[in-house]
Design an enzyme around this catalytic site. Structure first.
Site, PDB file in Angstrom:
ATOM      1  N   THR A   1       0.843  -1.191   0.000  1.00  0.00           N
ATOM      2  CA  THR A   1       0.000   0.000   0.000  1.00  0.00           C
ATOM      3  C   THR A   1       0.887   1.253   0.000  1.00  0.00           C
ATOM      4  O   THR A   1       2.054   1.203   0.378  1.00  0.00           O
ATOM      5  CB  THR A   1      -0.941   0.037   1.211  1.00  0.00           C
TER       6      THR A   1
ATOM      7  N   SER B   1       2.527   4.489  -4.686  1.00  0.00           N
ATOM      8  CA  SER B   1       2.657   5.441  -5.789  1.00  0.00           C
ATOM      9  C   SER B   1       3.792   6.426  -5.612  1.00  0.00           C
ATOM     10  O   SER B   1       4.102   7.202  -6.528  1.00  0.00           O
ATOM     11  CB  SER B   1       1.339   6.212  -5.976  1.00  0.00           C
TER      12      SER B   1
ATOM     13  N   SER C   1       7.821   4.077  12.205  1.00  0.00           N
ATOM     14  CA  SER C   1       8.789   5.167  12.113  1.00  0.00           C
ATOM     15  C   SER C   1       9.644   5.143  13.366  1.00  0.00           C
ATOM     16  O   SER C   1       9.277   4.513  14.365  1.00  0.00           O
ATOM     17  CB  SER C   1       8.050   6.507  12.014  1.00  0.00           C
TER      18      SER C   1
ATOM     19  N   TYR D   1       1.297  12.912  13.677  1.00  0.00           N
ATOM     20  CA  TYR D   1       1.998  11.846  12.962  1.00  0.00           C
ATOM     21  C   TYR D   1       2.681  10.912  13.955  1.00  0.00           C
ATOM     22  O   TYR D   1       2.555   9.674  13.859  1.00  0.00           O
ATOM     23  CB  TYR D   1       3.019  12.450  12.003  1.00  0.00           C
TER      24      TYR D   1
END
Length: 313
Positions: free
Chosen positions: A16, A19, A146, A159
């Protein structure tokens, strides 16, 4: 129990967020190594272009336009993989985005949308993938977190919170699968700052244009770590020296880590004015880039994308 994973050349891999950035680098590397790749993202035209280039180069790939925040879309990704290739060996939940701005200045609507993508996208992908991986007699589930899954960074508080949530979900899921003796490897990948279009795609509520602090690592380094986890069962992988250092600091010397993190306030802003913008929170980006756009002082990230346009393949 011992989990056996196939070589990349024998795998069907779902990715996923394929792109741009880490997802695009991973898809291209996996295809180059012989995997059959299912590329998913909202950016339909970019995905289709990359898939066509991979096929033209002798690889095997299919593009699926989908929003991971929508469970039904994720189920369509799975169905497309099964329809095309019959099964799935590795599922990589990579899609994610950020918001720059102080926590009290970020609209709640945007913060919820970020969690829908970064956290619920991982939840949807993981839960949809599990039956497929079990039916294939095992496989790898890889969630991209992360370094801020353990640490924090100011001006990207939502985030960081979402990546903490991803780590908590991933760790709990791993334990449950181990208790069931399910032949599925669950890995959390924790990169440091990566040279991708991450800041250009982020929503921004600062008075200056956003950027990532240096040093940054190449997306291909993260892609290699992801594919290594797809063949060698691994609990977690920290990618980049700063990821190892920052996560260790927050665990061992939290007070000092807080003071060091505070210095990142200014290092996440370019010397250029900016205006509030939603980035790709609600609309897909079609930049099709693996790397970022340099230390441009353009206030408008869309302008920077156009002036630095280059082919992803």
């Amino acid at each position: 129990m011992r989990i056996r994973l196939k070589p990349i050349a024998e795998q069907v891999i779902v990715i996923t967020g394929a792109s741009s950035g880490i997802g695009l680098a991973t898809a291209m590397l996996a295809a180059h190594q012989g995997a059959r790749v299912v590329m998913a993202a909202r950016s339909r035209s970019t995905l289709e272009h990359v898939a066509q280039e991979i096929v033209a180069g002798g690889g095997n790939a299919v593009a699926v336009a989908a929003d991971v925040a929508v469970r039904e879309d994720v189920e369509r990704i799975a169905q497309a993989a099964v329809d095309r290739y019959g099964h799935v060996d590795t599922w990589i939940n990579n899609a994610g985005l950020s918001i720059y701005g102080r926590l009290h200045e970020v609209p709640e609507k945007d913060a919820r949308r970020l969690f829908d993508v970064n956290y619920w996208g991982v939840v949807h992908g993981s839960l949809v993938a599990l039956p497929l991986l079990k039916s294939s007699q095992g496989g790898a589930l890889i969630n991209v977190g992360s370094e801020v899954s353990d640490a924090v960074v100011p001006l990207q508080g939502m985030y960081a919170a979402s990546k903490h949530a991803v780590k908590g979900f991933t760790d709990a899921l791993r334990i449950e699968l181990e208790a069931d003796e399910a032949p599925i490897s669950v890995t959390l990948v924790q990169p440091t700052a990566v040279d991708t279009p991450f800041p250009e795609h982020a929503a921004n509520y600062m008075s200056q244009a956003p950027k990532l602090p240096t040093p940054m690592i190449e997306a291909q380094k993260v892609a290699s770590a992801i594919l290594e986890a797809a063949t060698d069962p691994t609990r977690e992988v920290k990618v980049g020296a700063m990821s190892v250092l920052n996560t260790a600091m927050f665990k061992l010397l939290p007070g000092l880590a807080d003071r060091m993190a505070k210095k990142q306030m200014g290092r996440q802003q370019r010397n250029a004015a900016a205006y509030p913008r939603p980035g790709t929170l609600y609309e897909p980006g079609e930049s099709g880039e693996i790397t970022g756009f340099g230390d441009t002082n353009a206030a408008d990230p869309d302008q920077a994308m156009q002036s630095n346009k280059r082919s992803p393949v």
